[in-house]
Design an enzyme around this catalytic site. Structure first.
Site, PDB file in Angstrom:
ATOM      1  N   GLY A  44      -7.867  -0.332   0.202  1.00  0.00           N
ATOM      2  CA  GLY A  44      -8.647   0.757   0.810  1.00  0.00           C
ATOM      3  C   GLY A  44      -7.772   1.750   1.550  1.00  0.00           C
ATOM      4  N   CYS A  45      -6.778   1.245   2.239  1.00  0.00           N
ATOM      5  CA  CYS A  45      -5.879   2.105   3.023  1.00  0.00           C
ATOM      6  C   CYS A  45      -4.992   2.942   2.100  1.00  0.00           C
ATOM      7  CB  CYS A  45      -5.044   1.265   3.983  1.00  0.00           C
ATOM      8  SG  CYS A  45      -6.079   0.329   5.135  1.00  0.00           S
ATOM      9  N   THR A  46      -4.624   2.370   0.960  1.00  0.00           N
ATOM     10  CA  THR A  46      -3.826   3.100  -0.027  1.00  0.00           C
ATOM     11  C   THR A  46      -4.656   4.234  -0.625  1.00  0.00           C
ATOM     12  OG1 THR A  46      -2.504   1.136  -0.502  1.00  0.00           O
ATOM     13  CG2 THR A  46      -2.527   2.869  -2.181  1.00  0.00           C
ATOM     14  N   GLY A  49      -5.215   6.995   2.124  1.00  0.00           N
ATOM     15  CA  GLY A  49      -3.990   7.776   2.321  1.00  0.00           C
ATOM     16  C   GLY A  49      -3.727   8.712   1.153  1.00  0.00           C
TER      17      GLY A  49
END
Length: 157
Positions: A44-46, A49
């Protein structure tokens, strides 16, 4: 303590990627998007970003700086930035100074275990250093686009 919309965001200086430090007050005159994510190099963070990365030129055109923040160490942040080719700074907030300032450390549950972690959240700060908008409990899909539209709208006045 929670920041109120319209209040000046207290200044902070925090280690950032590329052997730099970010001091919020030095960004006055520009709008700032600060987005908090739970952990570098997770799916999710990838995605989140990457969505900000892919819109950076549009954020630049709206006089807006993008900053990502998590509690990961600076080496993990640098690796994440390099691998994903992020074109903005990531902050390492191991001591949770910035997280606490924005009140994003919340009780979370994973596999039945409770722990304190970062609740995915984004904040838009105006060019005078005041909190203009906040998004809490963020869902990644379409989020960066929504933040971009808010930044563009604020920039146009």
């Amino acid at each position: 303590m929670s920041l109120e919309i319209g209040a000046v965001v207290p200044d902070f200086t925090t280690p950032a990627t590329d052997d730099t430090e970010i001091t919020l007050s030095q960004l006055r005159g520009k709008q700032v998007v600060i987005y908090f994510y739970p952990k570098a190099s997770t799916p999710g963070c990838t995605t989140e970003g990457g969505d900000f990365r892919d819109r950076k030129a549009q954020f630049d055109a709206a006089n807006t700086v993008i900053i990502g923040v998590s509690r990961d160490g600076i080496r993990a942040q640098q690796n994440f930035k390099n691998k994903q080719e992020f074109n903005f700074a990531l902050l390492s907030d191991k001591d949770e100074t910035v997280c606490n300032l924005f009140d994003v450390i919340k009780l979370k549950k994973l596999y039945g275990k409770e722990y304190m972690g970062i609740e995915r959240s984004t904040f838009l700060i105006d060019s005078e250093g005041k909190l203009a908008q906040e998004w809490r409990k963020v869902k990644v899909k379409d989020h960066a686009q929504e933040v971009l539209e808010a930044a563009q709208s604020l920039h146009q006045g």
